[in-house]
Design a protein around this motif. Structure first.
Motif, PDB file in Angstrom:
ATOM      1  N   GLU A  58      55.584  -7.428  47.132  1.00  0.00           N
ATOM      2  CA  GLU A  58      56.585  -8.263  47.797  1.00  0.00           C
ATOM      3  C   GLU A  58      57.374  -9.048  46.747  1.00  0.00           C
ATOM      4  N   ASP A  59      56.730  -9.306  45.624  1.00  0.00           N
ATOM      5  CA  ASP A  59      57.325 -10.104  44.554  1.00  0.00           C
ATOM      6  C   ASP A  59      57.870  -9.215  43.444  1.00  0.00           C
ATOM      7  N   GLU A  60      58.649  -9.806  42.557  1.00  0.00           N
ATOM      8  CA  GLU A  60      59.153  -9.078  41.404  1.00  0.00           C
ATOM      9  C   GLU A  60      57.970  -8.568  40.575  1.00  0.00           C
ATOM     10  N   ILE A  61      58.075  -7.367  40.069  1.00  0.00           N
ATOM     11  CA  ILE A  61      57.025  -6.785  39.239  1.00  0.00           C
ATOM     12  C   ILE A  61      57.440  -6.943  37.781  1.00  0.00           C
ATOM     13  N   THR A  62      56.637  -7.671  37.035  1.00  0.00           N
ATOM     14  CA  THR A  62      56.974  -7.918  35.635  1.00  0.00           C
ATOM     15  C   THR A  62      56.085  -7.138  34.670  1.00  0.00           C
ATOM     16  N   LEU A  63      55.107  -6.413  35.192  1.00  0.00           N
ATOM     17  CA  LEU A  63      54.249  -5.580  34.349  1.00  0.00           C
ATOM     18  C   LEU A  63      54.994  -4.308  33.961  1.00  0.00           C
ATOM     19  N   HIS A  64      54.808  -3.885  32.739  1.00  0.00           N
ATOM     20  CA  HIS A  64      55.425  -2.628  32.280  1.00  0.00           C
ATOM     21  C   HIS A  64      54.411  -1.901  31.409  1.00  0.00           C
ATOM     22  N   CYS A  65      53.329  -1.499  32.034  1.00  0.00           N
ATOM     23  CA  CYS A  65      52.251  -0.826  31.325  1.00  0.00           C
ATOM     24  C   CYS A  65      51.554   0.133  32.291  1.00  0.00           C
ATOM     25  N   GLN A  66      50.627   0.872  31.751  1.00  0.00           N
ATOM     26  CA  GLN A  66      49.836   1.797  32.550  1.00  0.00           C
ATOM     27  C   GLN A  66      49.029   1.004  33.588  1.00  0.00           C
ATOM     28  N   VAL A  67      48.751   1.623  34.714  1.00  0.00           N
ATOM     29  CA  VAL A  67      47.893   1.020  35.734  1.00  0.00           C
ATOM     30  C   VAL A  67      46.442   1.293  35.335  1.00  0.00           C
ATOM     31  N   THR A  68      45.681   0.236  35.101  1.00  0.00           N
ATOM     32  CA  THR A  68      44.288   0.400  34.666  1.00  0.00           C
ATOM     33  C   THR A  68      43.277  -0.020  35.726  1.00  0.00           C
ATOM     34  N   GLU A  69      43.708  -0.805  36.700  1.00  0.00           N
ATOM     35  CA  GLU A  69      42.800  -1.262  37.755  1.00  0.00           C
ATOM     36  C   GLU A  69      43.441  -1.058  39.127  1.00  0.00           C
ATOM     37  N   PRO A  70      43.623   0.212  39.520  1.00  0.00           N
ATOM     38  CA  PRO A  70      44.279   0.483  40.805  1.00  0.00           C
ATOM     39  C   PRO A  70      43.368   0.151  41.980  1.00  0.00           C
ATOM     40  N   SER A  71      43.949  -0.366  43.026  1.00  0.00           N
ATOM     41  CA  SER A  71      43.156  -0.603  44.241  1.00  0.00           C
ATOM     42  C   SER A  71      43.111   0.663  45.095  1.00  0.00           C
ATOM     43  N   ILE A  72      44.008   1.617  44.786  1.00  0.00           N
ATOM     44  CA  ILE A  72      44.083   2.882  45.528  1.00  0.00           C
ATOM     45  C   ILE A  72      44.182   4.037  44.532  1.00  0.00           C
ATOM     46  N   VAL A  73      43.399   5.084  44.796  1.00  0.00           N
ATOM     47  CA  VAL A  73      43.461   6.293  43.983  1.00  0.00           C
ATOM     48  C   VAL A  73      43.627   7.488  44.916  1.00  0.00           C
ATOM     49  N   ALA A  74      44.552   8.375  44.565  1.00  0.00           N
ATOM     50  CA  ALA A  74      44.751   9.632  45.304  1.00  0.00           C
ATOM     51  C   ALA A  74      44.434  10.782  44.361  1.00  0.00           C
ATOM     52  N   VAL A  75      43.593  11.698  44.820  1.00  0.00           N
ATOM     53  CA  VAL A  75      43.169  12.835  44.000  1.00  0.00           C
ATOM     54  C   VAL A  75      43.681  14.116  44.659  1.00  0.00           C
ATOM     55  N   LEU A  76      44.664  14.755  44.026  1.00  0.00           N
ATOM     56  CA  LEU A  76      45.280  15.945  44.584  1.00  0.00           C
ATOM     57  C   LEU A  76      44.463  17.209  44.374  1.00  0.00           C
ATOM     58  N   ASP A  77      43.592  17.218  43.380  1.00  0.00           N
ATOM     59  CA  ASP A  77      42.809  18.413  43.076  1.00  0.00           C
ATOM     60  C   ASP A  77      41.334  18.047  42.990  1.00  0.00           C
ATOM     61  N   PRO A  78      40.511  18.566  43.905  1.00  0.00           N
ATOM     62  CA  PRO A  78      39.095  18.176  43.923  1.00  0.00           C
ATOM     63  C   PRO A  78      38.322  18.590  42.682  1.00  0.00           C
ATOM     64  N   THR A  79      38.820  19.570  41.910  1.00  0.00           N
ATOM     65  CA  THR A  79      38.107  19.955  40.685  1.00  0.00           C
ATOM     66  C   THR A  79      38.159  18.841  39.640  1.00  0.00           C
ATOM     67  N   LEU A  80      39.085  17.908  39.791  1.00  0.00           N
ATOM     68  CA  LEU A  80      39.175  16.789  38.848  1.00  0.00           C
ATOM     69  C   LEU A  80      37.991  15.834  38.973  1.00  0.00           C
ATOM     70  N   LEU A  81      37.293  15.871  40.107  1.00  0.00           N
ATOM     71  CA  LEU A  81      36.126  15.005  40.278  1.00  0.00           C
ATOM     72  C   LEU A  81      35.059  15.301  39.229  1.00  0.00           C
ATOM     73  N   ASP A  82      35.049  16.531  38.726  1.00  0.00           N
ATOM     74  CA  ASP A  82      34.080  16.926  37.704  1.00  0.00           C
ATOM     75  C   ASP A  82      34.647  16.830  36.288  1.00  0.00           C
ATOM     76  N   VAL A  83      35.917  16.458  36.169  1.00  0.00           N
ATOM     77  CA  VAL A  83      36.585  16.460  34.868  1.00  0.00           C
ATOM     78  C   VAL A  83      36.888  15.056  34.359  1.00  0.00           C
ATOM     79  N   VAL A  84      37.344  14.183  35.245  1.00  0.00           N
ATOM     80  CA  VAL A  84      37.703  12.813  34.853  1.00  0.00           C
ATOM     81  C   VAL A  84      37.001  11.815  35.765  1.00  0.00           C
ATOM     82  N   ASP A  85      36.847  10.598  35.276  1.00  0.00           N
ATOM     83  CA  ASP A  85      36.253   9.535  36.081  1.00  0.00           C
ATOM     84  C   ASP A  85      37.353   8.901  36.919  1.00  0.00           C
ATOM     85  N   ILE A  86      37.514   9.390  38.128  1.00  0.00           N
ATOM     86  CA  ILE A  86      38.597   8.886  38.971  1.00  0.00           C
ATOM     87  C   ILE A  86      38.318   7.478  39.490  1.00  0.00           C
ATOM     88  N   THR A  87      37.081   7.009  39.352  1.00  0.00           N
ATOM     89  CA  THR A  87      36.738   5.656  39.800  1.00  0.00           C
ATOM     90  C   THR A  87      36.984   4.605  38.722  1.00  0.00           C
TER      91      THR A  87
END
Length: 190
Positions: A58-87
């Protein structure tokens, strides 16, 4: 919605993770939110793991960096569950939406994650509605149901507007993608 919501998309090159992130950002912006939507690229090749991000506020976004602590994660490929730590970086009360034929309880146990886990067979939905296994638009439908980020009817209207810009000469593509979003919205479960 919290004052700043961060979303991380996990996919593979060619699955539309970047496109999903951009579509979500454009629709959120049309609903009056401040947004960021951006990909992170490594070696760009079809099938390689890729990340994309959203910030919605709702407010101005002043961050300009990678998202490191997302409250939401979407995983398009289930094989990634065994490849990267999506959590990684996701708080205990976060939400993860996974493209999987497995039920959410099984994925939640596999991830050893305390928060909300939702699953939807986005490949199956895409095959049935679009005729091709592109999981990105079905995942948007699942994400809307799981998170309530944007009221669904407004979200759907916004997506339709965005798709019309790209596929004005192919109305069947627009209709098929909207059908996939609606179906995934109905079929996603936790």
């Amino acid at each position: 919605m919290a004052s700043l919501t961060e979303v991380r998309w996990h996919g593979r090159g060619g699955q539309g993770g970047k496109t999903a992130s951009i579509l979500l950002g454009k629709v959120a912006a049309k609903s009056g939110k401040n947004i960021q939507a951006f990909p992170e690229y490594g070696p760009e090749r079809m099938g390689a793991p890729v990340l994309a991000y959203n910030r919605i506020s709702e407010d101005e976004i002043t961050l300009h960096c990678q998202v490191t602590e997302p409250s939401i994660v979407a995983v398009l490929d289930p094989t990634l569950l065994d490849v990267v730590d999506i959590t990684e970086g996701v708080p205990a009360d976060g939400t993860i939406v996974v493209n999987s034929k497995e039920d959410a309880k099984t994925i939640k146990e596999k991830l050893d994650f305390e928060g909300d886990v939702w699953t939807v067979d986005a490949y199956g939905v895409a095959e049935k509605e679009i005729g091709r296994p592109f999981p990105n638009t079905p995942m948007l439908g699942g994400l809307m149901k799981a998170t309530g980020l944007i009221e669904f009817d407004k979200f759907l209207a916004g997506i339709e507007t965005e798709l019309e810009k790209k596929f004005a000469h192919k109305p069947e593509v627009i209709e098929k993608n909207l059908a996939a979003i609606k179906r995934a919205y109905q079929e996603v479960a936790n």
